[in-house]
Design a protein around this motif. Structure first.
Motif, PDB file in Angstrom:
ATOM      1  N   ILE A 190       0.860  -1.190   0.000  1.00 24.33           N
ATOM      2  CA  ILE A 190       0.000   0.000   0.000  1.00 24.33           C
ATOM      3  C   ILE A 190       0.889   1.229   0.000  1.00 24.33           C
ATOM      4  O   ILE A 190       1.655   1.461   0.941  1.00 24.33           O
ATOM      5  CB  ILE A 190      -0.922   0.010   1.235  1.00 24.33           C
ATOM      6  N   LEU A 191       0.823   2.003  -1.079  1.00 23.15           N
ATOM      7  CA  LEU A 191       1.610   3.227  -1.213  1.00 23.15           C
ATOM      8  C   LEU A 191       0.734   4.437  -0.927  1.00 23.15           C
ATOM      9  O   LEU A 191      -0.423   4.491  -1.353  1.00 23.15           O
ATOM     10  CB  LEU A 191       2.202   3.343  -2.614  1.00 23.15           C
ATOM     11  N   ASP A 192       1.287   5.403  -0.213  1.00 24.96           N
ATOM     12  CA  ASP A 192       0.598   6.670   0.045  1.00 24.96           C
ATOM     13  C   ASP A 192       0.940   7.591  -1.115  1.00 24.96           C
ATOM     14  O   ASP A 192       2.056   8.088  -1.214  1.00 24.96           O
ATOM     15  CB  ASP A 192       1.082   7.251   1.375  1.00 24.96           C
ATOM     16  N   CYS A 193      -0.004   7.809  -2.012  1.00 27.92           N
ATOM     17  CA  CYS A 193       0.306   8.421  -3.309  1.00 27.92           C
ATOM     18  C   CYS A 193       0.086   9.918  -3.374  1.00 27.92           C
ATOM     19  O   CYS A 193       0.748  10.606  -4.147  1.00 27.92           O
ATOM     20  CB  CYS A 193      -0.524   7.748  -4.404  1.00 27.92           C
ATOM     21  N   VAL A 194      -0.859  10.427  -2.600  1.00 28.15           N
ATOM     22  CA  VAL A 194      -1.241  11.838  -2.706  1.00 28.15           C
ATOM     23  C   VAL A 194      -1.089  12.504  -1.351  1.00 28.15           C
ATOM     24  O   VAL A 194      -1.586  12.001  -0.338  1.00 28.15           O
ATOM     25  CB  VAL A 194      -2.687  11.990  -3.212  1.00 28.15           C
ATOM     26  N   GLU A 195      -0.372  13.622  -1.318  1.00 25.15           N
ATOM     27  CA  GLU A 195      -0.235  14.379  -0.079  1.00 25.15           C
ATOM     28  C   GLU A 195      -1.561  15.052   0.269  1.00 25.15           C
ATOM     29  O   GLU A 195      -2.384  15.333  -0.607  1.00 25.15           O
ATOM     30  CB  GLU A 195       0.854  15.442  -0.222  1.00 25.15           C
ATOM     31  N   THR A 196      -1.733  15.329   1.540  1.00 23.87           N
ATOM     32  CA  THR A 196      -2.964  15.991   1.983  1.00 23.87           C
ATOM     33  C   THR A 196      -3.176  17.313   1.273  1.00 23.87           C
ATOM     34  O   THR A 196      -4.307  17.722   1.011  1.00 23.87           O
ATOM     35  CB  THR A 196      -2.928  16.220   3.504  1.00 23.87           C
ATOM     36  N   CYS A 197      -2.091  17.990   0.922  1.00 22.86           N
ATOM     37  CA  CYS A 197      -2.195  19.315   0.301  1.00 22.86           C
ATOM     38  C   CYS A 197      -2.733  19.259  -1.117  1.00 22.86           C
ATOM     39  O   CYS A 197      -3.122  20.280  -1.680  1.00 22.86           O
ATOM     40  CB  CYS A 197      -0.837  20.009   0.315  1.00 22.86           C
ATOM     41  N   GLY A 198      -2.746  18.053  -1.739  1.00 21.19           N
ATOM     42  CA  GLY A 198      -3.286  17.934  -3.091  1.00 21.19           C
ATOM     43  C   GLY A 198      -2.268  17.621  -4.159  1.00 21.19           C
ATOM     44  O   GLY A 198      -2.609  17.613  -5.351  1.00 21.19           O
ATOM     45  N   LEU A 199      -1.018  17.334  -3.781  1.00 18.24           N
ATOM     46  CA  LEU A 199       0.036  17.026  -4.747  1.00 18.24           C
ATOM     47  C   LEU A 199       0.386  15.545  -4.693  1.00 18.24           C
ATOM     48  O   LEU A 199       0.233  14.897  -3.648  1.00 18.24           O
ATOM     49  CB  LEU A 199       1.296  17.846  -4.453  1.00 18.24           C
ATOM     50  N   VAL A 200       0.886  15.035  -5.823  1.00 20.08           N
ATOM     51  CA  VAL A 200       1.413  13.678  -5.842  1.00 20.08           C
ATOM     52  C   VAL A 200       2.674  13.641  -4.988  1.00 20.08           C
ATOM     53  O   VAL A 200       3.498  14.572  -5.012  1.00 20.08           O
ATOM     54  CB  VAL A 200       1.744  13.255  -7.297  1.00 20.08           C
ATOM     55  N   ARG A 201       2.838  12.581  -4.205  1.00 16.34           N
ATOM     56  CA  ARG A 201       4.009  12.480  -3.334  1.00 16.34           C
ATOM     57  C   ARG A 201       5.289  12.358  -4.160  1.00 16.34           C
ATOM     58  O   ARG A 201       5.300  11.764  -5.236  1.00 16.34           O
ATOM     59  CB  ARG A 201       3.881  11.279  -2.394  1.00 16.34           C
ATOM     60  N   GLN A 202       6.346  12.922  -3.617  1.00 14.63           N
ATOM     61  CA  GLN A 202       7.631  12.898  -4.304  1.00 14.63           C
ATOM     62  C   GLN A 202       8.117  11.460  -4.477  1.00 14.63           C
ATOM     63  O   GLN A 202       7.935  10.608  -3.607  1.00 14.63           O
ATOM     64  CB  GLN A 202       8.667  13.701  -3.524  1.00 14.63           C
ATOM     65  N   LYS A 203       8.725  11.206  -5.622  1.00 14.14           N
ATOM     66  CA  LYS A 203       9.328   9.910  -5.969  1.00 14.14           C
ATOM     67  C   LYS A 203       8.311   8.773  -5.951  1.00 14.14           C
ATOM     68  O   LYS A 203       8.661   7.632  -5.704  1.00 14.14           O
ATOM     69  CB  LYS A 203      10.504   9.595  -5.038  1.00 14.14           C
ATOM     70  N   LEU A 204       7.045   9.095  -6.219  1.00 10.47           N
ATOM     71  CA  LEU A 204       6.022   8.054  -6.220  1.00 10.47           C
ATOM     72  C   LEU A 204       6.313   6.994  -7.273  1.00 10.47           C
ATOM     73  O   LEU A 204       6.236   5.788  -7.007  1.00 10.47           O
ATOM     74  CB  LEU A 204       4.641   8.673  -6.460  1.00 10.47           C
ATOM     75  N   ALA A 226      -0.901  21.560 -21.887  1.00 15.21           N
ATOM     76  CA  ALA A 226       0.287  20.714 -21.939  1.00 15.21           C
ATOM     77  C   ALA A 226       0.622  20.302 -20.518  1.00 15.21           C
ATOM     78  O   ALA A 226       1.018  21.128 -19.691  1.00 15.21           O
ATOM     79  CB  ALA A 226       1.451  21.468 -22.571  1.00 15.21           C
ATOM     80  N   VAL A 227       0.414  19.021 -20.207  1.00 11.19           N
ATOM     81  CA  VAL A 227       0.605  18.499 -18.851  1.00 11.19           C
ATOM     82  C   VAL A 227       1.907  17.720 -18.815  1.00 11.19           C
ATOM     83  O   VAL A 227       2.141  16.840 -19.654  1.00 11.19           O
ATOM     84  CB  VAL A 227      -0.571  17.595 -18.438  1.00 11.19           C
ATOM     85  N   THR A 228       2.758  18.019 -17.844  1.00 11.53           N
ATOM     86  CA  THR A 228       4.075  17.387 -17.740  1.00 11.53           C
ATOM     87  C   THR A 228       4.272  16.843 -16.337  1.00 11.53           C
ATOM     88  O   THR A 228       3.922  17.499 -15.350  1.00 11.53           O
ATOM     89  CB  THR A 228       5.198  18.396 -18.064  1.00 11.53           C
ATOM     90  N   LEU A 229       4.828  15.656 -16.266  1.00 17.40           N
ATOM     91  CA  LEU A 229       5.216  15.060 -14.983  1.00 17.40           C
ATOM     92  C   LEU A 229       6.734  15.008 -14.924  1.00 17.40           C
ATOM     93  O   LEU A 229       7.377  14.365 -15.746  1.00 17.40           O
ATOM     94  CB  LEU A 229       4.639  13.650 -14.843  1.00 17.40           C
ATOM     95  N   GLN A 230       7.313  15.711 -13.963  1.00 17.67           N
ATOM     96  CA  GLN A 230       8.759  15.721 -13.773  1.00 17.67           C
ATOM     97  C   GLN A 230       9.054  15.333 -12.333  1.00 17.67           C
ATOM     98  O   GLN A 230       8.820  16.098 -11.407  1.00 17.67           O
ATOM     99  CB  GLN A 230       9.336  17.121 -14.065  1.00 17.67           C
ATOM    100  N   LYS A 231       9.524  14.097 -12.123  1.00 18.92           N
ATOM    101  CA  LYS A 231       9.837  13.600 -10.784  1.00 18.92           C
ATOM    102  C   LYS A 231       8.654  13.790  -9.840  1.00 18.92           C
ATOM    103  O   LYS A 231       8.772  14.381  -8.771  1.00 18.92           O
ATOM    104  CB  LYS A 231      11.079  14.298 -10.234  1.00 18.92           C
ATOM    105  N   SER A 232       7.500  13.340 -10.247  1.00 19.49           N
ATOM    106  CA  SER A 232       6.251  13.381  -9.464  1.00 19.49           C
ATOM    107  C   SER A 232       5.684  14.795  -9.311  1.00 19.49           C
ATOM    108  O   SER A 232       4.730  14.990  -8.568  1.00 19.49           O
ATOM    109  CB  SER A 232       6.441  12.762  -8.071  1.00 19.49           C
ATOM    110  N   SER A 233       6.259  15.768  -9.996  1.00 19.65           N
ATOM    111  CA  SER A 233       5.752  17.140  -9.935  1.00 19.65           C
ATOM    112  C   SER A 233       4.978  17.441 -11.213  1.00 19.65           C
ATOM    113  O   SER A 233       5.513  17.296 -12.324  1.00 19.65           O
ATOM    114  CB  SER A 233       6.914  18.127  -9.768  1.00 19.65           C
ATOM    115  N   ILE A 234       3.721  17.843 -11.061  1.00 23.11           N
ATOM    116  CA  ILE A 234       2.848  18.124 -12.201  1.00 23.11           C
ATOM    117  C   ILE A 234       2.965  19.596 -12.587  1.00 23.11           C
ATOM    118  O   ILE A 234       2.898  20.483 -11.732  1.00 23.11           O
ATOM    119  CB  ILE A 234       1.384  17.813 -11.863  1.00 23.11           C
ATOM    120  N   SER A 235       3.158  19.859 -13.866  1.00 28.93           N
ATOM    121  CA  SER A 235       3.102  21.239 -14.362  1.00 28.93           C
ATOM    122  C   SER A 235       2.150  21.291 -15.547  1.00 28.93           C
ATOM    123  O   SER A 235       2.026  20.319 -16.302  1.00 28.93           O
ATOM    124  CB  SER A 235       4.486  21.738 -14.777  1.00 28.93           C
TER     125      SER A 235
END
Length: 849
Positions: free
Chosen positions: A646-660, A817-826
């Motif tokens: 079981i992986l914790d994938c989303v932080e409470t703040c609304g972002l994907v967790r780092q290095k997911l 244009a959606v980009t994922l860079q090291k679990s960071s969405i832009s």
């Protein structure tokens, strides 16, 4: 190699010496084979830095980095890496400087950009933007300062200057001498830049220090006649204004104007802006507050919670425990579900900032009690507190919940283990104190029908009890004797044990426990997986299993030679407190491992396990067995694999967790055949919105709100594109499109992933696209999923705020244009020239490796 001379000069163990030799040899080999010398140097430096970090040799680590930067002063990778070490060790200002420098050297360097955005929220908190955009607040302060200066206060000290706006107001009003102090290095440097840009360099002296450390004539030549400050938080005193003003009156300010000697000119008397404050409070019912501060459910994922003991958030009006905060903050007008007033607003405190005796006596005041008539019916969840800041005798600012203000309100939650319903005719008894320079308001009792019921009493005031009524006669009850014995036993236990025993969880952890759909979904998904694995094993037969070591978790079989079925191994690596491992263990034939780390939290899980009939050996705490917390993802043992992770994938703040995605890749390698990662897939959704609120909270909007001073370009350097901790259900915005699927993260199938995706979205209304809010649909399996945009969710939402608003007309197509860079969405947006279909994916690029 100066870095190695540095290392060799240090006293090292044989192990470290061998490591140095190994790295040196590797460096030599890499150089021989014409690998870039600079890259080889980085490799060696980073390996050695990690080793020094693990040994706690921090000074040696930074000595190495300093010498490395002597060799390569413009190497953005080394600069960024040093910033990462500084940030981990709590040196946020210094870390930000390194990330910022790395970005200047290479503006498109993604690691430095992500690091800078992360640290920017620490250095320049988001309320700075709201405060500077608050035209009314800035204008009223300017008027009060101008009136004071024109009245003769010509020497001014701005305490906690921030961007320097109040000090510049004083100088612009004609003050002869203006001083300012700022503790934060980042804000100090920012204020210096702002003052210079506004032509006041040399005319305002800015000091990088706390006002409590300032002395006359060492730091300023003489006492000043006016102190201006806005070192107030939602609870008024939380930023230390009382302590700083006491010190200012005793050491930095001229004596106050003597009313018996009005002939003394204002230039020879001291005063403070703001002149004082009045604090107001109100009792409220609010489900959103309740579920973040105490347990509201009797069952979590099929587990009875009674044995957990008293659980609540680390927010307490009591000053007995220094680890707790007296209040949290919320913007009442934007709470999901709203709130219900249970009393009229009441005056909790008046304070005169121009009376040093009153300030010095504040903390020694007796605890005061107020009795508040209850005017509404509902459950008592909190006291909401705000204040009116009196800038002078004519002008004031209110932070009330109905005001359009940059301030939030202070929330003093009720932490009792059970609900207390109030009704009109009751009186709520509140204690008010300032024992430690924090304003503390505590709901202590309810008066009803002539009796007082303490809120921390184990008795419920709504249940019949064998207590004397107003006339002194006991109220008869069918079980009066038993009820009285129970009450006495409860009271006796409380008296003998002292303070109530409770376990603290973070507010987000409390909200997670109260999220019943979350736990019910996991229970169903886990049950389905275990059932499928049992069926698969029964088909394969015992010879087709993993060869796992036998670990019976059920009653011994009738045949003593038969060890019983092999268990299924489940690992829960959720962040913080989680009961998912215990839910897995309750399935039977499961050996579950929890990553819960705190001893007190482990004790809660053990109590719950015993109370719910889960065998002791079915639950283990994984971090107690793992030597390196960073290596938490590994096999249960050499012979075993996991049935579920079981992986914790989303932080409470609304972002994907780092290095997911890196964790998911590793987790897949540790699963048995048929095993599963939870969740298996995450789908990102978003929409186009127009929201002035998001703009105001993200950046200073020109010079108009800042009284014409040029501040925006400097503080907006710390603008981050992603706004977190949003409640989209209450955000003031206009929807300009329907929701659309933006991105998919597949944790079970690496070949299905990508790093870039273009999506076309059709505008459903005309307006300015200022932001793209987003949330997630978390798929535990093909049938069961959870949304982070849900009324019961413990998650908040996030939004990408566009650098420039995008004007659209109804029917226009917008390309995201959606980009994922090291679990960071832009996300970037542009008008699409050719029409397409809503949600059409034009391109999918660069698979994640």
């Amino acid at each position: 190699m100066n870095v190695y001379h540095c290392i060799r000069r240090k006293k090292t163990s044989d192990v470290i010496c061998r490591l140095v030799q190994y790295i040196t040899n590797k460096l030599f080999i890499m150089c021989v084979f014409c690998v870039s010398f600079q890259e080889s140097f980085r490799f060696t430096l980073f390996k050695w830095a990690d080793e020094l970090d693990s040994l706690g040799r921090i000074q040696d680590l930074f000595d190495c980095y300093e010498q490395a930067l002597e060799l390569f002063p413009t190497d953005e990778v080394i600069i960024n890496s040093m910033g990462e070490h500084l940030f981990r060790m709590g040196f946020r200002d210094e870390a930000a400087g390194h990330f910022h420098k790395a970005l200047k050297l290479k503006p498109d360097y993604p690691e430095a950009k992500e690091n800078f955005y992360r640290v920017a929220n620490w250095l320049v908190e988001r309320w700075h933007f709201l405060m500077l955009n608050d035209r009314r607040r800035n204008h009223k302060y300017q008027q009060a300062i101008q009136k004071a200066v024109e009245g003769g206060c010509n020497t001014v000290l701005d305490i906690g200057t921030g961007t320097g706006i109040l000090g510049m107001c004083a100088k612009k009003a004609g003050a002869a001498e203006v001083y300012a102090c700022e503790l934060s290095k980042t804000m100090y440097e920012l204020a210096c830049e702002v003052v210079t840009a506004n032509g006041m360099n040399g005319r305002i002296k800015i000091l990088h220090m706390k006002s409590l450390e300032m002395e006359v004539p060492k730091d300023i030549p003489k006492r000043v006649s006016l102190v201006v400050t806005e070192t107030v938080d939602a609870g008024l005193f939380g930023e230390g204004i009382i302590e700083s003003l006491i010190h200012a009156w005793n050491h930095l300010l001229l004596p106050p104007q003597n009313t018996q000697d009005p002939s003394r000119p204002p230039s020879q008397a001291g005063r403070v802006i703001p002149a004082g404050a009045t604090v107001f409070g109100m009792a409220v019912q609010c489900l959103e507050i309740r579920r973040h501060h105490r347990l509201c459910v009797s069952e979590i994922g099929g587990l009875a919670t009674a044995a957990a003991g008293e659980l609540h958030s680390p927010v307490s009006c009591s000053s007995e425990d220094d680890s707790t905060e007296p209040y949290t903050t919320e913007r009442l007008s934007r709470l999901p579900g709203g709130y219900t007033p249970l009393t009229e607003p009441f005056n909790a405190l008046d304070i005169d900032f121009n009376n040093v005796q009153e300030l010095e006596g504040l903390c020694s005041r007796e605890v005061s009690r107020v009795r508040l008539p209850v005017t509404g019916e509902g459950l008592l969840d909190a006291l909401a507190v705000w204040f009116q800041l009196h800038l002078d005798q004519q002008s004031s600012l209110s932070t009330g919940p109905k005001e359009d203000t940059c301030w939030e309100q202070a929330i003093y939650p009720v932490q009792t283990p059970h609900n207390f319903p109030l009704r009109p005719g009751d009186e709520l008894i509140v204690e008010i104190s300032c024992r430690d320079a924090y304003l503390r308001l505590c709901s202590v009792a309810v008066a009803r029908d002539g009796r007082e019921f303490r809120l921390d009493d184990c008795l419920d005031p709504d249940k019949p009890r064998n207590n004397p009524g107003p006339s002194g006669n006991p109220n008869p009850s069918l079980n009066a004797e038993a009820e009285l014995c129970s009450a006495l036993a409860c009271l006796g236990t409380e008296q003998s044990s002292g303070p109530r025993d409770y376990t603290m969880l973070e507010c987000a952890e409390m909200a997670l426990l109260n999220n019943q759909p979350y736990h019910d979904s996991f229970r169903r998904a886990l049950a389905k997986l275990i059932t499928n694995l049992k069926d698969a094993r029964s088909v394969q037969g015992p010879s087709q299993g993993q060869g796992l070591e036998v670990m019976p978790l059920t009653d011994p079989p009738s045949d003593p030679m038969d060890p019983g079925p092999d268990p299924f191994y489940v690992l829960d690596v959720s962040e913080g407190f989680s009961v998912l491992s215990l839910m897995a263990a309750s399935q039977g034939q499961v050996k579950a491992y929890s990553s819960v780390e705190k001893t007190q939290h482990q004790a809660v899980l053990r109590r719950l396990a015993r109370a719910n009939g889960v065998p002791e050996e079915a639950l283990e705490f994984w971090l107690n067995q793992v030597e390196d917390e960073q290596a938490v993802l590994q096999r249960p043992s050499r012979e075993k694999l996991w049935s579920a992770i079981i992986l914790d994938c989303v932080e409470t703040c609304g972002l994907v967790r780092q290095k997911l995605m890196e964790k998911a890749t590793l987790a897949r390698c540790l699963l048995e055949d048929g095993g599963q990662i939870f969740p298996e897939r995450i789908v990102l959704y978003g929409m186009l919105v127009e929201s002035d609120t998001l703009l105001l909270e993200s950046a200073v909007q020109g010079q108009e709100p800042t009284l014409g001073f040029n501040i925006a370009p400097f503080i907006n350097q710390f603008t981050v594109p992603v706004h977190v901790f949003l409640d989209l259900s209450t955000l003031q915005c206009r929807h300009l499109s329907d929701s659309v699927e933006l991105f998919i993260l597949d944790l079970m199938n690496t070949n299905a992933n990508y790093t870039n995706r273009d999506v076309k979205v059709q505008a459903s209304a005309s307006g300015r696209v200022t932001a793209v809010p987003f949330w997630y649909q978390i798929h535990l399996n093909e049938e069961i999923s959870l949304s982070t945009f849900n009324q019961d969710s413990h998650w908040k939402q996030a939004a990408v705020v566009l650098h420039q608003p995008l004007a659209v007309r109804e029917g226009d197509w917008v390309r995201l244009a959606v980009t994922l860079q090291k679990s960071s969405i832009s996300i970037s947006a542009s008008i699409e020239e050719e029409a397409g279909e809503t949600g059409t994916v034009d391109s999918v690029k660069s698979p994640i490796r």
